[in-house]
Design a protein around this motif. Structure first.
Motif, PDB file in Angstrom:
ATOM      1  N   MET A  52     -49.207   1.808 -15.122  1.00 42.29           N
ATOM      2  CA  MET A  52     -50.546   1.463 -15.568  1.00 42.29           C
ATOM      3  C   MET A  52     -51.438   1.057 -14.393  1.00 42.29           C
ATOM      4  SD  MET A  52     -52.715   0.981 -17.955  1.00 42.29           S
ATOM      5  CE  MET A  52     -54.147   0.040 -18.303  1.00 42.29           C
ATOM      6  N   LEU A  53     -50.914   0.201 -13.505  1.00 46.04           N
ATOM      7  CA  LEU A  53     -51.710  -0.236 -12.355  1.00 46.04           C
ATOM      8  C   LEU A  53     -52.055   0.931 -11.446  1.00 46.04           C
ATOM      9  CD1 LEU A  53     -49.984  -3.626 -11.416  1.00 46.04           C
ATOM     10  CD2 LEU A  53     -52.117  -3.275 -12.673  1.00 46.04           C
ATOM     11  N   ASP A  54     -51.148   1.891 -11.363  1.00 53.25           N
ATOM     12  CA  ASP A  54     -51.421   3.075 -10.543  1.00 53.25           C
ATOM     13  C   ASP A  54     -52.649   3.832 -11.058  1.00 53.25           C
ATOM     14  OD1 ASP A  54     -49.262   2.507  -8.931  1.00 53.25           O
ATOM     15  OD2 ASP A  54     -47.901   3.850  -9.997  1.00 53.25           O
ATOM     16  N   HIS A  55     -52.799   3.873 -12.365  1.00 54.21           N
ATOM     17  CA  HIS A  55     -53.957   4.559 -12.959  1.00 54.21           C
ATOM     18  C   HIS A  55     -55.251   3.803 -12.674  1.00 54.21           C
ATOM     19  CE1 HIS A  55     -51.471   7.497 -14.981  1.00 54.21           C
ATOM     20  NE2 HIS A  55     -50.742   6.531 -15.496  1.00 54.21           N
ATOM     21  N   VAL A  56     -55.170   2.487 -12.696  1.00 54.74           N
ATOM     22  CA  VAL A  56     -56.354   1.670 -12.386  1.00 54.74           C
ATOM     23  C   VAL A  56     -56.746   1.872 -10.923  1.00 54.74           C
ATOM     24  CG1 VAL A  56     -57.276  -0.687 -12.261  1.00 54.74           C
ATOM     25  CG2 VAL A  56     -55.803  -0.032 -14.175  1.00 54.74           C
ATOM     26  N   ILE A  57     -55.757   1.866 -10.032  1.00 51.28           N
ATOM     27  CA  ILE A  57     -56.018   2.111  -8.614  1.00 51.28           C
ATOM     28  C   ILE A  57     -56.672   3.475  -8.432  1.00 51.28           C
ATOM     29  CG2 ILE A  57     -54.925   2.538  -6.365  1.00 51.28           C
ATOM     30  CD1 ILE A  57     -52.801   0.405  -7.235  1.00 51.28           C
TER      31      ILE A  57
END
Length: 124
Positions: A1-6
């Protein structure tokens, strides 16, 4: 999920940096973007070259959203580009205030990325 935000942040910052590339094709676009009379001569060449450089920076940042091994370099490049512009523009006075505001927003967005990297490492 954090990868998508980044990735989303990098795409947004990359697009902000890429948008001025339209100035390569049109002095009217440059005039509108910077709120100046249509540039001619040497100033036109310099502003068009600046637009090309922004296209390179923006394209690299967008690419890094999908190729994670480029993200560190892209974040550093974006910081150097935007922070140097804001500092130079700040020292010059209030001209181009809207561009400074956009770059400050992009810098703030970009500042979230290292925090998210650390959160990703903590979770791993």
């Amino acid at each position: 999920m954090l990868d998508h935000v980044i990735s989303a942040i990098l795409v947004i910052v990359g697009v902000i940096n890429f948008v001025p590339v339209a100035g390569v094709l049109s002095s009217a676009a440059l005039a509108k973007a910077y709120g100046i009379d249509p540039p001619t001569g040497d100033v036109l060449v310099l502003l068009r070259h600046r637009a090309v450089l922004f296209g390179i920076v923006g394209g690299f940042i967008i690419t890094s959203a999908f190729l994670t091994y480029l993200q560190g370099a892209a974040v550093v490049m974006a910081y150097v580009s935007m922070l140097s512009y804001v500092q130079l523009a700040w020292n010059a006075g209030n001209e181009l205030l809207s561009i400074k505001k956009i770059d400050v927003v992009a810098i703030l967005l970009l500042s979230i990325v290292p925090v998210l990297w650390m959160m990703t490492e903590i979770r791993a």
